[in-house]
Design an enzyme around this catalytic site. Structure first.
Site, mmCIF file in Angstrom:
data_model
loop_
_atom_site.group_PDB
_atom_site.id
_atom_site.type_symbol
_atom_site.label_atom_id
_atom_site.label_comp_id
_atom_site.label_asym_id
_atom_site.label_seq_id
_atom_site.Cartn_x
_atom_site.Cartn_y
_atom_site.Cartn_z
ATOM 1 N N ILE A 157 -12.798 -0.570 -91.083
ATOM 2 C CA ILE A 157 -12.687 -1.039 -92.208
ATOM 3 C C ILE A 157 -13.528 0.067 -93.332
ATOM 4 C CG2 ILE A 157 -13.301 -3.035 -93.604
ATOM 5 C CD1 ILE A 157 -12.695 -4.794 -91.074
ATOM 6 N N ARG A 237 -20.095 -9.989 -92.818
ATOM 7 C CA ARG A 237 -20.368 -11.290 -92.167
ATOM 8 C C ARG A 237 -21.491 -11.517 -93.267
ATOM 9 N NH1 ARG A 237 -16.432 -12.084 -90.308
ATOM 10 N NH2 ARG A 237 -15.614 -12.621 -87.986
ATOM 11 N N ASP A 261 -17.373 -11.918 -100.082
ATOM 12 C CA ASP A 261 -16.313 -12.805 -99.220
ATOM 13 C C ASP A 261 -16.665 -13.692 -98.065
ATOM 14 O OD1 ASP A 261 -13.369 -13.259 -98.896
ATOM 15 O OD2 ASP A 261 -13.211 -11.916 -97.511
ATOM 16 N N GLU A 266 -21.025 -20.501 -93.654
ATOM 17 C CA GLU A 266 -19.617 -20.753 -94.218
ATOM 18 C C GLU A 266 -19.259 -22.309 -93.754
ATOM 19 O OE1 GLU A 266 -16.651 -17.789 -93.705
ATOM 20 O OE2 GLU A 266 -18.299 -16.260 -94.595
ATOM 21 N N HIS A 284 -13.677 -15.922 -97.953
ATOM 22 C CA HIS A 284 -13.385 -15.418 -96.876
ATOM 23 C C HIS A 284 -11.912 -15.037 -96.813
ATOM 24 C CE1 HIS A 284 -15.113 -14.859 -92.311
ATOM 25 N NE2 HIS A 284 -14.111 -13.772 -92.913
ATOM 26 N N GLY A 286 -10.640 -12.013 -96.618
ATOM 27 C CA GLY A 286 -10.442 -10.598 -95.832
ATOM 28 C C GLY A 286 -8.988 -10.084 -95.409
ATOM 29 N N SER A 287 -8.578 -11.151 -94.182
ATOM 30 C CA SER A 287 -7.394 -10.783 -93.489
ATOM 31 C C SER A 287 -6.362 -11.706 -94.010
ATOM 32 C CB SER A 287 -7.628 -10.983 -92.060
ATOM 33 O OG SER A 287 -8.147 -12.257 -91.800
HETATM 34 C C1 GLV Z 1 -12.617 -11.878 -90.070
HETATM 35 O O1 GLV Z 1 -13.508 -12.316 -90.792
HETATM 36 C C2 GLV Z 1 -12.485 -11.501 -88.790
HETATM 37 O O2 GLV Z 1 -13.671 -11.054 -88.236
HETATM 38 O O3 GLV Z 1 -11.286 -11.170 -88.296
#
Ligand code: GLV
Length: 318
Positions: A157, A237, A261, A266, A284, A286-287
């Site tokens: 990433i 994280r 994010d 959480e 959150h 991200g994906s």
């Molecule tokens: C998302 O936060 C992941 O770790 O896939």
């Protein structure tokens, strides 16, 4: 007889269909977030668990799982929610979903940088009210061109983000456990220490895994290393940031803005961030694209399938 698998959270429909074709899948149709006790109860008679990042599968849970459970396939690339060493001791393999979410997460990393630097939260609030007027100094933010981006954790990433950020004219610096080869570095400057990285980071993006070493790596002391007016963003994280110190650094303007994010504990978010106009915060995401979430669940399913068929899996992390 079909293998039995507990799927702890609701998946997208095509993924649930595949899981049900392959196994006797115990799906979570109401998408309830299961307690640890419930996971232990529901896993009785199961051969595997397809877990997600919302469950804390610690040593106590691992040791209470029935002996039939041989694999925990986490529907995420991060696996800080699972005590994989305790799992190993019980001969349970733990797998994750690398690669497939790299680009989606790097996009959100860039969004956090843009949102924090260009005051997107304030801008969106003004745009919805009628109390704004254009002027030469209205909502002036920080331009990315020519500024230094520090990337903490130059894995998949981090590297995808470096590529995007370069196209915005940013100069890339990074800290990683080991230095990358010159071809992979592609002009990014390696730093031997956190202090060295933070001190050149006009903008920081946290992209490293949550480990004992990275917990609270951004704290009262290390915040002092940053140039005054730096921007800090986190797509990895929440564990990496000491929230109280960060809220204070925002309040005293040592840190100009943040883009987050992910959070400790959480879905709770430290209340100090919620009323900060300089905090560009997302839940959150991200994906969170259809393409990526489908690919992630597909990989989490394939990991279990591979293990059931061959006794091993290439995405094992323990
Ligand atoms: C998302 O936060 C992941 O770790 O896939």
């Amino acid at each position: 007889m079909k293998k039995k698998v507990l799927v702890t959270r609701k998946l997208l429909r095509s993924n649930e269909e595949r899981a049900s074709k392959l196994w006797d899948a115990k799906l979570n149709l109401n998408d309830e977030v299961y307690s640890q006790q419930k996971i232990i109860e529901l896993s009785q008679g199961c051969d595997g668990i397809l877990s997600s990042l919302t469950e804390k599968i610690d040593e106590k849970v691992i040791n209470s799982l029935p002996p039939s459970v041989k694999i925990i396939s986490n529907f995420a690339v991060g696996f800080g929610n699972i005590d994989h060493q305790a799992a190993k001791k019980r001969n349970i393999i733990v797998t994750n979903t690398p690669d497939v979410l790299t680009d989606a997460t790097a996009e959100i990393a860039m969004l956090l940088i843009l949102g924090a630097c260009r005051r997107a939260k304030e801008g969106m609030e003004f745009a919805r009210k009628e109390n704004w007027k254009w002027s030469a100094d209205f909502l002036i933010g920080k331009q990315l061109t020519g500024s230094r981006l520090g990337i903490l954790g130059m894995g998949r990433i981090g590297r995808a983000l470096a590529k995007i950020a370069k196209s915005f004219g940013m100069e890339i610096h990074y800290r990683n456990r080991s230095r990358l080869s010159p071809e992979i570095e592609n002009g990014a400057k390696f730093h031997e220490s956190i202090k060295s990285l933070f001190s050149v980071s006009d903008v920081l993006s946290i992209c490293c895994p949550a480990t004992k070493e990275t917990k609270n790596i951004v704290n009262k002391e290390t915040l002092e290393y940053f140039p005054t007016g730096a921007i800090i963003t986190n797509v990895a994280r929440g564990d990496m940031i000491e929230d109280e110190a960060m809220v204070e650094a925002l309040a005293n303007r040592k840190i100009y803005a943040i883009g987050l994010d992910v959070y400790k504990g959480e879905p709770k978010i430290n209340s100090g961030y919620l009323n900060q106009s300089t905090a560009f915060i997302l839940p959150h995401l991200g994906s969170a694209t259809k393409k990526t979430r489908t690919a992630m669940a597909d990989l989490a399913i394939s990991n279990i399938d591979e293990f059931f068929n061959t006794g091993k899996c290439k995405n094992t992390i323990n």
